[in-house]
Design a protein around this motif. Sequence first.
Motif, PDB file in Angstrom:
ATOM      1  N   ASP A 294      -3.533   5.646   5.211  1.00 41.63           N
ATOM      2  CA  ASP A 294      -3.260   5.291   6.610  1.00 41.63           C
ATOM      3  C   ASP A 294      -4.141   4.081   6.954  1.00 41.63           C
ATOM      4  O   ASP A 294      -5.338   4.238   7.223  1.00 41.63           O
ATOM      5  CB  ASP A 294      -3.587   6.487   7.508  1.00 41.63           C
ATOM      6  N   PRO A 295      -3.585   2.858   6.926  1.00 40.41           N
ATOM      7  CA  PRO A 295      -4.417   1.665   7.128  1.00 40.41           C
ATOM      8  C   PRO A 295      -4.632   1.296   8.591  1.00 40.41           C
ATOM      9  O   PRO A 295      -3.758   1.480   9.441  1.00 40.41           O
ATOM     10  CB  PRO A 295      -3.605   0.576   6.425  1.00 40.41           C
TER      11      PRO A 295
ATOM     12  N   LEU B  83       0.839  -1.201   0.000  1.00 41.38           N
ATOM     13  CA  LEU B  83       0.000   0.000   0.000  1.00 41.38           C
ATOM     14  C   LEU B  83       0.877   1.256   0.000  1.00 41.38           C
ATOM     15  O   LEU B  83       1.925   1.291   0.651  1.00 41.38           O
ATOM     16  CB  LEU B  83      -0.906  -0.005   1.233  1.00 41.38           C
ATOM     17  N   ASP B  84       0.440   2.270  -0.723  1.00 43.70           N
ATOM     18  CA  ASP B  84       1.154   3.545  -0.762  1.00 43.70           C
ATOM     19  C   ASP B  84       0.901   4.286   0.551  1.00 43.70           C
ATOM     20  O   ASP B  84      -0.139   4.939   0.719  1.00 43.70           O
ATOM     21  CB  ASP B  84       0.666   4.367  -1.952  1.00 43.70           C
ATOM     22  N   LEU B  85       1.837   4.185   1.472  1.00 44.07           N
ATOM     23  CA  LEU B  85       1.645   4.747   2.812  1.00 44.07           C
ATOM     24  C   LEU B  85       1.803   6.265   2.843  1.00 44.07           C
ATOM     25  O   LEU B  85       1.542   6.894   3.867  1.00 44.07           O
ATOM     26  CB  LEU B  85       2.617   4.082   3.798  1.00 44.07           C
TER      27      LEU B  85
ATOM     28  N   ARG C 116      -4.698   2.862  -6.608  1.00 44.35           N
ATOM     29  CA  ARG C 116      -5.263   3.684  -7.695  1.00 44.35           C
ATOM     30  C   ARG C 116      -6.474   4.484  -7.215  1.00 44.35           C
ATOM     31  O   ARG C 116      -6.741   5.585  -7.701  1.00 44.35           O
ATOM     32  CB  ARG C 116      -5.691   2.799  -8.871  1.00 44.35           C
ATOM     33  N   PHE C 117      -7.247   3.880  -6.313  1.00 44.45           N
ATOM     34  CA  PHE C 117      -8.422   4.504  -5.703  1.00 44.45           C
ATOM     35  C   PHE C 117      -9.425   5.003  -6.746  1.00 44.45           C
ATOM     36  O   PHE C 117     -10.006   6.083  -6.611  1.00 44.45           O
ATOM     37  CB  PHE C 117      -8.014   5.640  -4.763  1.00 44.45           C
ATOM     38  N   GLU C 118      -9.612   4.199  -7.800  1.00 47.39           N
ATOM     39  CA  GLU C 118     -10.629   4.502  -8.811  1.00 47.39           C
ATOM     40  C   GLU C 118     -11.914   3.769  -8.445  1.00 47.39           C
ATOM     41  O   GLU C 118     -11.885   2.597  -8.091  1.00 47.39           O
ATOM     42  CB  GLU C 118     -10.143   4.062 -10.200  1.00 47.39           C
ATOM     43  N   THR C 119     -13.042   4.469  -8.533  1.00 42.06           N
ATOM     44  CA  THR C 119     -14.302   3.865  -8.088  1.00 42.06           C
ATOM     45  C   THR C 119     -15.326   3.769  -9.217  1.00 42.06           C
ATOM     46  O   THR C 119     -15.267   4.523 -10.192  1.00 42.06           O
ATOM     47  CB  THR C 119     -14.922   4.659  -6.924  1.00 42.06           C
TER      48      THR C 119
END
Length: 292
Positions: A37-38, A31-33, A117-120
């Motif tokens: 923030d996981p 994950l791109d930290l 990518r966070f594409e929805t």
Amino acid sequence: MRQRKRILFVINPISGGKKKTAFNKQVLEVLDLEKFDPTFKITDHANHAFELGRSAIEEGYDAVVAVGGDGTINELGSAILGTNMPLGIIPEGSGNGLALYLGIPLNESAAIRRINRFETAEVDTGVVNGRHFFNIAGLGFDASVSDRFATDNSRGPIGYLRSAINVLGDFQPSTYTLLIDGKEYKKEAFMISVANSPQYGNNAYIAPQASINDGLLDVCIVKKFPLYLFPKMVFHLFTKSADQSEYVEIFPGKEIIILRDEKGPVHVDGEPVEMGKKLEITIKPKSLKIIC
């Protein structure tokens, strides 16, 4: 400095019969930290994912991620339905029907990179007697198999196949009355599947033409067939040709009522739910955001 998006990973530790002890470490590596923030939470009882999803809304998370199968996705999706919070999926189930349809990789690292990518996309939601489903709901044979599978100690595709074989021996078709957008049908059926997406999972397609964002549900009626044709019916599922079988009829619709002689299990995204003789089924178009 741009604020990182808070993501809650909801992990079903028993889904798919897979151990997930190294999952948190995998996320922290992939994950791109700088962007995200996981937080990680593990489910430990029925409906826990739903509860965690509702808490995530109250606690201001930017997204939730289901780490499990279609049942975990169902609980989390139902919790955040109608909000702007998107749902991510790391497929870890026995069938992973919704993830396969959406093209989400089954490989953990690749699925986590999709989160980066966070594409929805907005998808439809089916509703049966007040219970939401995102993939498929059904009654008859497949619901009986789901009911048996839920009490089986063996998870994963092999456990599901074993449950199907155990149910098949003494299963009897039933007669149903269906109202689909006002038109009435009376059918003797081995099973009825109401499909939002085309497949159960493991690339077994019951409704090859179904779409998760067309505002319609596909009512798939599998009629009584000779038992010796069961392997051929399975072949149709895995070659996306169920709609070409003489024993399958498919009707698209938005408002559906199914009447049966007895109450019994209905599978809702693979999870068995006891329901009555009357099933009222509708669709909520583009009501859930999924990271894909």
